[in-house]
Write an enzyme that holds these catalytic residues in place. Structure first.
Site, mmCIF file in Angstrom:
data_model
loop_
_atom_site.group_PDB
_atom_site.id
_atom_site.type_symbol
_atom_site.label_atom_id
_atom_site.label_comp_id
_atom_site.label_asym_id
_atom_site.label_seq_id
_atom_site.Cartn_x
_atom_site.Cartn_y
_atom_site.Cartn_z
ATOM 1 N N CYS A 116 24.032 -35.819 0.897
ATOM 2 C CA CYS A 116 25.068 -35.044 1.544
ATOM 3 C C CYS A 116 25.838 -34.326 0.374
ATOM 4 O O CYS A 116 26.657 -33.724 0.644
ATOM 5 C CB CYS A 116 26.118 -35.688 2.517
ATOM 6 S SG CYS A 116 24.978 -35.875 4.025
ATOM 7 N N HIS A 256 32.733 -32.313 2.612
ATOM 8 C CA HIS A 256 31.579 -32.482 3.473
ATOM 9 C C HIS A 256 31.900 -32.969 5.060
ATOM 10 O O HIS A 256 32.945 -33.713 5.329
ATOM 11 C CB HIS A 256 30.910 -33.409 2.825
ATOM 12 C CG HIS A 256 29.356 -33.955 4.024
ATOM 13 N ND1 HIS A 256 28.693 -33.066 4.110
ATOM 14 C CD2 HIS A 256 29.251 -35.245 4.102
ATOM 15 C CE1 HIS A 256 27.866 -33.778 4.919
ATOM 16 N NE2 HIS A 256 27.983 -35.033 4.692
ATOM 17 N N ASN A 286 26.863 -32.676 11.356
ATOM 18 C CA ASN A 286 26.607 -33.208 9.812
ATOM 19 C C ASN A 286 25.287 -32.456 9.608
ATOM 20 O O ASN A 286 24.430 -32.805 9.896
ATOM 21 C CB ASN A 286 26.371 -34.648 9.582
ATOM 22 C CG ASN A 286 26.261 -34.985 8.249
ATOM 23 O OD1 ASN A 286 25.936 -33.954 7.581
ATOM 24 N ND2 ASN A 286 26.274 -36.340 7.565
HETATM 25 O O1 UT7 Z 1 26.931 -37.635 5.510
HETATM 26 C C1 UT7 Z 1 26.380 -38.685 4.834
HETATM 27 C C2 UT7 Z 1 27.244 -39.994 5.121
HETATM 28 N N1 UT7 Z 1 27.289 -40.462 6.235
HETATM 29 C C3 UT7 Z 1 28.284 -40.453 6.861
HETATM 30 O O2 UT7 Z 1 29.394 -40.539 6.190
HETATM 31 C C4 UT7 Z 1 28.529 -41.331 8.201
HETATM 32 C C5 UT7 Z 1 29.341 -42.465 8.097
HETATM 33 N N2 UT7 Z 1 29.465 -43.418 9.271
HETATM 34 C C6 UT7 Z 1 30.169 -43.103 10.317
HETATM 35 O O3 UT7 Z 1 30.541 -41.825 10.488
HETATM 36 C C7 UT7 Z 1 30.388 -43.832 11.518
HETATM 37 O O4 UT7 Z 1 30.078 -45.222 11.183
HETATM 38 C C8 UT7 Z 1 29.410 -43.756 12.618
HETATM 39 C C9 UT7 Z 1 29.936 -42.519 13.424
HETATM 40 C C10 UT7 Z 1 27.778 -43.363 12.382
HETATM 41 C C11 UT7 Z 1 29.405 -44.694 13.862
HETATM 42 O O5 UT7 Z 1 30.654 -44.920 14.225
HETATM 43 P P1 UT7 Z 1 31.587 -46.378 14.110
HETATM 44 O O6 UT7 Z 1 32.688 -46.372 14.658
HETATM 45 O O7 UT7 Z 1 31.195 -47.049 12.808
HETATM 46 O O8 UT7 Z 1 30.605 -47.140 15.302
HETATM 47 P P2 UT7 Z 1 29.871 -48.289 15.191
HETATM 48 O O9 UT7 Z 1 28.488 -48.261 14.301
HETATM 49 O O10 UT7 Z 1 30.465 -49.592 14.482
HETATM 50 O O11 UT7 Z 1 29.341 -48.938 16.715
HETATM 51 C C12 UT7 Z 1 30.340 -49.201 17.673
HETATM 52 C C13 UT7 Z 1 29.493 -49.185 18.903
HETATM 53 C C14 UT7 Z 1 28.401 -50.213 18.739
HETATM 54 O O12 UT7 Z 1 28.221 -50.989 19.990
HETATM 55 P P3 UT7 Z 1 28.687 -52.499 19.827
HETATM 56 O O13 UT7 Z 1 28.063 -53.326 19.003
HETATM 57 O O14 UT7 Z 1 30.219 -52.829 19.675
HETATM 58 O O15 UT7 Z 1 28.195 -53.097 21.126
HETATM 59 C C15 UT7 Z 1 27.286 -49.130 18.794
HETATM 60 O O16 UT7 Z 1 26.126 -49.880 19.397
HETATM 61 O O17 UT7 Z 1 29.450 -48.183 19.418
HETATM 62 C C16 UT7 Z 1 27.692 -48.162 19.699
HETATM 63 N N3 UT7 Z 1 27.363 -46.859 19.517
HETATM 64 C C17 UT7 Z 1 27.129 -45.864 20.564
HETATM 65 N N4 UT7 Z 1 27.705 -46.040 21.751
HETATM 66 C C18 UT7 Z 1 27.598 -44.880 22.351
HETATM 67 C C19 UT7 Z 1 26.657 -46.392 18.317
HETATM 68 N N5 UT7 Z 1 26.356 -45.185 18.617
HETATM 69 C C20 UT7 Z 1 26.630 -44.652 19.940
HETATM 70 C C21 UT7 Z 1 26.457 -43.639 20.632
HETATM 71 N N6 UT7 Z 1 26.946 -43.701 21.930
HETATM 72 N N7 UT7 Z 1 26.031 -42.458 20.352
#
Ligand code: UT7
Length: 332
Positions: A116, A256, A286
């Site tokens: 990215c 970004h 993204n």
């Molecule tokens: O561009 C290159 C670099 N990339 C980035 O900068 C991305 C960085 N990361 C992020 O932006 C975030 O970590 C994400 C948007 C990918 C995820 O958000 P988060 O707040 O970190 O969520 P999480 O991974 O901690 O997941 C929280 C919960 C989980 O459920 P449990 O374990 O708490 O029951 C996930 O399974 O949300 C669940 N989950 C979803 N639920 C509904 C993960 N994806 C989804 C989804 N819909 N699409």
């Protein structure tokens, strides 16, 4: 001796027509519009549909528009660098293919892969060829067909990515405008958090790797988030401090677009008001190397000659960086 800087003298962005909405994703995986909007700020993304189309087609559209807008003949281009993580194929380079598709015949071209941060890294690299006096007209393209490596059965990644691209023209400037400063970093120990397992030389594609869906993006979201917030904010502040810029001096931060929360955290650390931050993640998601040039393209009509602009990115690798630009032209 008068200092030669590399100035952006034109910009054009391009997205494919098809729009994949959160409502549609709700039917494909276990997710909700509410979750996606709150956690990422994304409402929809554009997807390149059609047989035989790849990132070079996105890049070529952006370059064609750029050449037209800047009234530049393809033959006048000396160098084209394309930043992409979704090349048409491993080789030849997609930059070579873009040149062929737009009629750039007498130029050198190569690809750059910095996930990215690729557009930023490519822009910094391109600037050196202009500053050295070696080249007069250099194009930097950032383009990705992220839908090609996105697993639409994995809710943790498929809601994040979209397809887009943009291109800028760099030319020499001796009046103090252009790229003033730039800082890039990499840390390969971050490779365990964001990667594509198979398809390269370590794990060439086999039936097994395809069955295991290893040719798609894999991301440990929370880990990447943690590093992204710190990396992007730290380097942006570093850019301000070493150029004696206060938040009042900055016209726009062009970051970004990976997650609205990462952008907000960076802007807060820089002390910037929200109206100084370019954000279009809601409409495109993204798009990896497409995000920064697409923002530039959409804000071009507002940016004035002399405006101080900060670009910032963080991506897989890890890779991250920031750039300080004194904008070289008024809206046309
Ligand atoms: O561009 C290159 C670099 N990339 C980035 O900068 C991305 C960085 N990361 C992020 O932006 C975030 O970590 C994400 C948007 C990918 C995820 O958000 P988060 O707040 O970190 O969520 P999480 O991974 O901690 O997941 C929280 C919960 C989980 O459920 P449990 O374990 O708490 O029951 C996930 O399974 O949300 C669940 N989950 C979803 N639920 C509904 C993960 N994806 C989804 C989804 N819909 N699409």
């Amino acid at each position: 001796m008068t200092q030669v800087r590399a100035a952006i003298t034109g910009i054009h962005g391009w997205v494919p027509d098809y729009i994949l909405t959160n409502a549609e994703l709700e039917k494909m995986v276990d997710t909700t519009d509410e979750w996606i909007m709150t956690r990422t700020g994304i409402r929809e993304r554009h997807i390149l549909k059609g047989e035989g189309l790849g990132s070079s087609d996105i890049g070529a559209e952006a370059v064609k528009g750029l050449l037209k807008k800047t009234n530049t003949a393809p033959d006048d281009i000396d160098l084209l660098i394309m930043a992409t993580v979704t090349p048409d194929m491993l080789f030849p380079a997609s930059s070579n293919i873009v040149c062929d598709k737009v009629g750039i015949k007498n130029a050198w071209s190569f690809d750059m892969n910095a996930a990215c941060s690729g557009f930023l890294f490519a822009l910094n690299t391109a600037a050196k060829f202009v500053e050295s006096g070696q080249y007069k007209k250099v194009i930097v393209v950032g383009a990705d067909k992220m839908s090609a490596i996105t697993d639409y059965t994995d809710r943790t990644t498929c809601v994040l990515f979209g397809d887009a691209g943009g291109a800028v023209l760099l030319e020499p400037n001796t009046d103090g405008y252009g790229i003033i400063d730039s800082q890039n970093y990499t840390d390969g120990s971050g490779r365990i958090y964001l990667y594509q397992t198979a398809g390269g030389s370590v794990k060439p594609p086999t039936h097994e790797t395809i069955d295991a869906r290893e040719h798609y993006i894999h991301q440990e979201g929370q880990q990447v988030f943690k590093f992204a917030v710190k990396g992007m904010a730290d380097v942006s502040v570093e850019m301000m401090e070493r150029n004696n810029l206060t938040s009042d001096d900055i016209a726009y931060l062009i970051p970004h677009q990976a997650n609205l929360r990462i952008i907000d955290a960076t802007a807060r650390r820089m002390g910037l008001d929200p109206e100084k931050v370019t954000i279009n993640i809601e409409r495109y998601g993204n798009t990896t190397n497409g995000t920064i040039p697409m923002c530039m393209h959409e804000w071009e009509h507002k940016i004035k000659k002399g405006d101080n602009i900060i670009l910032a990115a963080f991506g897989g690798g890890f890779t991250w960086g920031a750039m300080y630009i004194k904008w070289a032209y008024d809206p046309k």
